[in-house]
Design a protein around this motif. Sequence first.
Motif, PDB file in Angstrom:
ATOM      1  N   GLU A  22      58.547 -13.117 144.020  1.00  0.00           N
ATOM      2  CA  GLU A  22      58.100 -11.732 143.942  1.00  0.00           C
ATOM      3  C   GLU A  22      59.318 -10.863 144.200  1.00  0.00           C
ATOM      4  OE1 GLU A  22      55.420  -8.691 146.563  1.00  0.00           O
ATOM      5  OE2 GLU A  22      54.671 -10.739 146.310  1.00  0.00           O
ATOM      6  N   LEU A  23      59.776 -10.143 143.185  1.00  0.00           N
ATOM      7  CA  LEU A  23      60.937  -9.266 143.341  1.00  0.00           C
ATOM      8  C   LEU A  23      60.541  -8.083 144.213  1.00  0.00           C
ATOM      9  CD1 LEU A  23      62.381  -9.307 139.716  1.00  0.00           C
ATOM     10  CD2 LEU A  23      63.238 -10.511 141.708  1.00  0.00           C
ATOM     11  N   GLU A  24      61.334  -7.836 145.249  1.00  0.00           N
ATOM     12  CA  GLU A  24      61.044  -6.763 146.196  1.00  0.00           C
ATOM     13  C   GLU A  24      61.915  -5.544 145.995  1.00  0.00           C
ATOM     14  OE1 GLU A  24      61.641  -9.035 149.830  1.00  0.00           O
ATOM     15  OE2 GLU A  24      59.474  -8.993 150.119  1.00  0.00           O
ATOM     16  N   GLY A  25      62.917  -5.648 145.122  1.00  0.00           N
ATOM     17  CA  GLY A  25      63.798  -4.519 144.876  1.00  0.00           C
ATOM     18  C   GLY A  25      65.198  -4.795 145.362  1.00  0.00           C
ATOM     19  N   TYR A  26      65.974  -3.745 145.522  1.00  0.00           N
ATOM     20  CA  TYR A  26      67.368  -3.892 145.932  1.00  0.00           C
ATOM     21  C   TYR A  26      67.805  -2.693 146.738  1.00  0.00           C
ATOM     22  CZ  TYR A  26      67.957  -1.090 141.681  1.00  0.00           C
ATOM     23  OH  TYR A  26      67.848  -0.132 140.718  1.00  0.00           O
ATOM     24  N   ASP A  27      68.883  -2.868 147.490  1.00  0.00           N
ATOM     25  CA  ASP A  27      69.513  -1.737 148.164  1.00  0.00           C
ATOM     26  C   ASP A  27      70.986  -1.711 147.771  1.00  0.00           C
ATOM     27  OD1 ASP A  27      70.617  -3.759 149.719  1.00  0.00           O
ATOM     28  OD2 ASP A  27      70.135  -2.843 151.625  1.00  0.00           O
ATOM     29  N   VAL A  28      71.533  -0.516 147.778  1.00  0.00           N
ATOM     30  CA  VAL A  28      72.902  -0.294 147.330  1.00  0.00           C
ATOM     31  C   VAL A  28      73.681   0.348 148.473  1.00  0.00           C
ATOM     32  CG1 VAL A  28      74.336   0.907 145.641  1.00  0.00           C
ATOM     33  CG2 VAL A  28      72.101   0.027 144.957  1.00  0.00           C
ATOM     34  N   SER A  29      74.832  -0.230 148.791  1.00  0.00           N
ATOM     35  CA  SER A  29      75.735   0.357 149.779  1.00  0.00           C
ATOM     36  C   SER A  29      77.114   0.498 149.119  1.00  0.00           C
ATOM     37  CB  SER A  29      75.805  -0.527 151.029  1.00  0.00           C
ATOM     38  OG  SER A  29      76.541  -1.696 150.776  1.00  0.00           O
ATOM     39  N   PRO A  30      78.065   1.121 149.784  1.00  0.00           N
ATOM     40  CA  PRO A  30      79.386   1.297 149.155  1.00  0.00           C
ATOM     41  C   PRO A  30      80.080  -0.010 148.768  1.00  0.00           C
ATOM     42  CG  PRO A  30      79.165   2.758 151.035  1.00  0.00           C
ATOM     43  CD  PRO A  30      77.966   1.856 151.047  1.00  0.00           C
ATOM     44  N   LYS A  31      79.793  -1.107 149.465  1.00  0.00           N
ATOM     45  CA  LYS A  31      80.496  -2.358 149.201  1.00  0.00           C
ATOM     46  C   LYS A  31      79.665  -3.404 148.464  1.00  0.00           C
ATOM     47  CE  LYS A  31      83.658  -2.050 153.062  1.00  0.00           C
ATOM     48  NZ  LYS A  31      84.194  -2.721 154.232  1.00  0.00           N
ATOM     49  N   GLU A  32      78.337  -3.283 148.503  1.00  0.00           N
ATOM     50  CA  GLU A  32      77.508  -4.357 147.965  1.00  0.00           C
ATOM     51  C   GLU A  32      76.154  -3.869 147.464  1.00  0.00           C
ATOM     52  OE1 GLU A  32      75.604  -6.096 152.024  1.00  0.00           O
ATOM     53  OE2 GLU A  32      77.781  -6.169 151.825  1.00  0.00           O
ATOM     54  N   ILE A  33      75.549  -4.709 146.643  1.00  0.00           N
ATOM     55  CA  ILE A  33      74.183  -4.508 146.182  1.00  0.00           C
ATOM     56  C   ILE A  33      73.419  -5.772 146.554  1.00  0.00           C
ATOM     57  CG2 ILE A  33      72.690  -4.198 144.171  1.00  0.00           C
ATOM     58  CD1 ILE A  33      75.185  -2.908 142.790  1.00  0.00           C
ATOM     59  N   ASN A  34      72.302  -5.610 147.264  1.00  0.00           N
ATOM     60  CA  ASN A  34      71.481  -6.742 147.681  1.00  0.00           C
ATOM     61  C   ASN A  34      70.161  -6.726 146.929  1.00  0.00           C
ATOM     62  OD1 ASN A  34      73.092  -7.921 149.945  1.00  0.00           O
ATOM     63  ND2 ASN A  34      72.904  -5.822 150.679  1.00  0.00           N
ATOM     64  N   VAL A  35      69.842  -7.851 146.301  1.00  0.00           N
ATOM     65  CA  VAL A  35      68.587  -8.013 145.566  1.00  0.00           C
ATOM     66  C   VAL A  35      67.684  -8.881 146.434  1.00  0.00           C
ATOM     67  CG1 VAL A  35      67.516  -8.853 143.450  1.00  0.00           C
ATOM     68  CG2 VAL A  35      69.815  -7.877 143.372  1.00  0.00           C
ATOM     69  N   PHE A  36      66.471  -8.390 146.716  1.00  0.00           N
ATOM     70  CA  PHE A  36      65.537  -9.070 147.603  1.00  0.00           C
ATOM     71  C   PHE A  36      64.356  -9.628 146.821  1.00  0.00           C
ATOM     72  CE2 PHE A  36      67.664  -5.782 150.005  1.00  0.00           C
ATOM     73  CZ  PHE A  36      68.030  -6.441 151.174  1.00  0.00           C
ATOM     74  N   MET A  37      63.953 -10.852 147.180  1.00  0.00           N
ATOM     75  CA  MET A  37      62.767 -11.461 146.589  1.00  0.00           C
ATOM     76  C   MET A  37      62.151 -12.430 147.582  1.00  0.00           C
ATOM     77  SD  MET A  37      64.758 -13.807 143.771  1.00  0.00           S
ATOM     78  CE  MET A  37      65.996 -12.583 143.410  1.00  0.00           C
ATOM     79  N   THR A  38      60.837 -12.622 147.491  1.00  0.00           N
ATOM     80  CA  THR A  38      60.170 -13.625 148.309  1.00  0.00           C
ATOM     81  C   THR A  38      59.826 -14.821 147.437  1.00  0.00           C
ATOM     82  OG1 THR A  38      58.050 -12.515 147.984  1.00  0.00           O
ATOM     83  CG2 THR A  38      59.218 -12.040 150.030  1.00  0.00           C
ATOM     84  N   THR A  39      59.865 -16.001 148.058  1.00  0.00           N
ATOM     85  CA  THR A  39      59.660 -17.238 147.324  1.00  0.00           C
ATOM     86  C   THR A  39      59.203 -18.340 148.274  1.00  0.00           C
ATOM     87  OG1 THR A  39      60.724 -18.875 145.892  1.00  0.00           O
ATOM     88  CG2 THR A  39      62.108 -17.854 147.560  1.00  0.00           C
ATOM     89  N   ALA A  40      58.569 -19.339 147.743  1.00  0.00           N
ATOM     90  CA  ALA A  40      58.185 -20.504 148.536  1.00  0.00           C
ATOM     91  C   ALA A  40      59.326 -21.509 148.622  1.00  0.00           C
ATOM     92  CB  ALA A  40      56.948 -21.168 147.933  1.00  0.00           C
ATOM     93  N   ASP A  41      60.240 -21.499 147.654  1.00  0.00           N
ATOM     94  CA  ASP A  41      61.346 -22.471 147.597  1.00  0.00           C
ATOM     95  C   ASP A  41      62.642 -21.736 147.251  1.00  0.00           C
ATOM     96  OD1 ASP A  41      63.101 -24.568 147.187  1.00  0.00           O
ATOM     97  OD2 ASP A  41      61.744 -25.695 145.889  1.00  0.00           O
ATOM     98  N   PRO A  42      63.357 -21.224 148.265  1.00  0.00           N
ATOM     99  CA  PRO A  42      64.535 -20.390 147.990  1.00  0.00           C
ATOM    100  C   PRO A  42      65.683 -21.113 147.288  1.00  0.00           C
ATOM    101  CG  PRO A  42      64.349 -20.840 150.332  1.00  0.00           C
ATOM    102  CD  PRO A  42      63.103 -21.352 149.691  1.00  0.00           C
ATOM    103  N   ARG A  43      65.895 -22.379 147.593  1.00  0.00           N
ATOM    104  CA  ARG A  43      66.996 -23.106 146.950  1.00  0.00           C
ATOM    105  C   ARG A  43      66.728 -23.285 145.453  1.00  0.00           C
ATOM    106  NH1 ARG A  43      70.442 -25.079 150.899  1.00  0.00           N
ATOM    107  NH2 ARG A  43      69.529 -25.155 152.963  1.00  0.00           N
ATOM    108  N   HIS A  44      65.516 -23.684 145.116  1.00  0.00           N
ATOM    109  CA  HIS A  44      65.150 -23.855 143.707  1.00  0.00           C
ATOM    110  C   HIS A  44      65.195 -22.505 142.974  1.00  0.00           C
ATOM    111  CE1 HIS A  44      63.242 -25.444 140.154  1.00  0.00           C
ATOM    112  NE2 HIS A  44      62.317 -24.497 140.236  1.00  0.00           N
TER     113      HIS A  44
END
Length: 103
Positions: free
Chosen positions: A36-58
């Motif tokens: 489930e894509l939760e969105g992203y946040d943007v800072s001066p140095k990075e962009i973080n994309v957030f998602m929830t999952t049952a199996d993060p490695r896969h």
Amino acid sequence: MDYQLIIKLWRKSLTDETFLTTLESELKAALGDTVELEGYDVSPKEINVFMTTADPRHSFRRARSVLEKLGVVQGVSAAFRLVGGASFTSIWPLRVMRKFTLP
């Protein structure tokens, strides 16, 4: 879905940020209902994309193919944590002592 997967894109490795919309749609197509894509946040140095999952490695292995296709995998790091947790487990790049933090 017990885990939050975070994909960090370092801004200095990006030519521009207009691909974020494309990235989200490509990830949704590649990962389907497994995340489930939760969105992203943007800072001066990075962009973080957030998602929830049952199996993060896969989920990251599948997402990595999208990142490679878009040509941004070299400027990426990724980690996961339990939803609501504070401790991260780094999964990319493959370094033994890699520490992952959010701004």
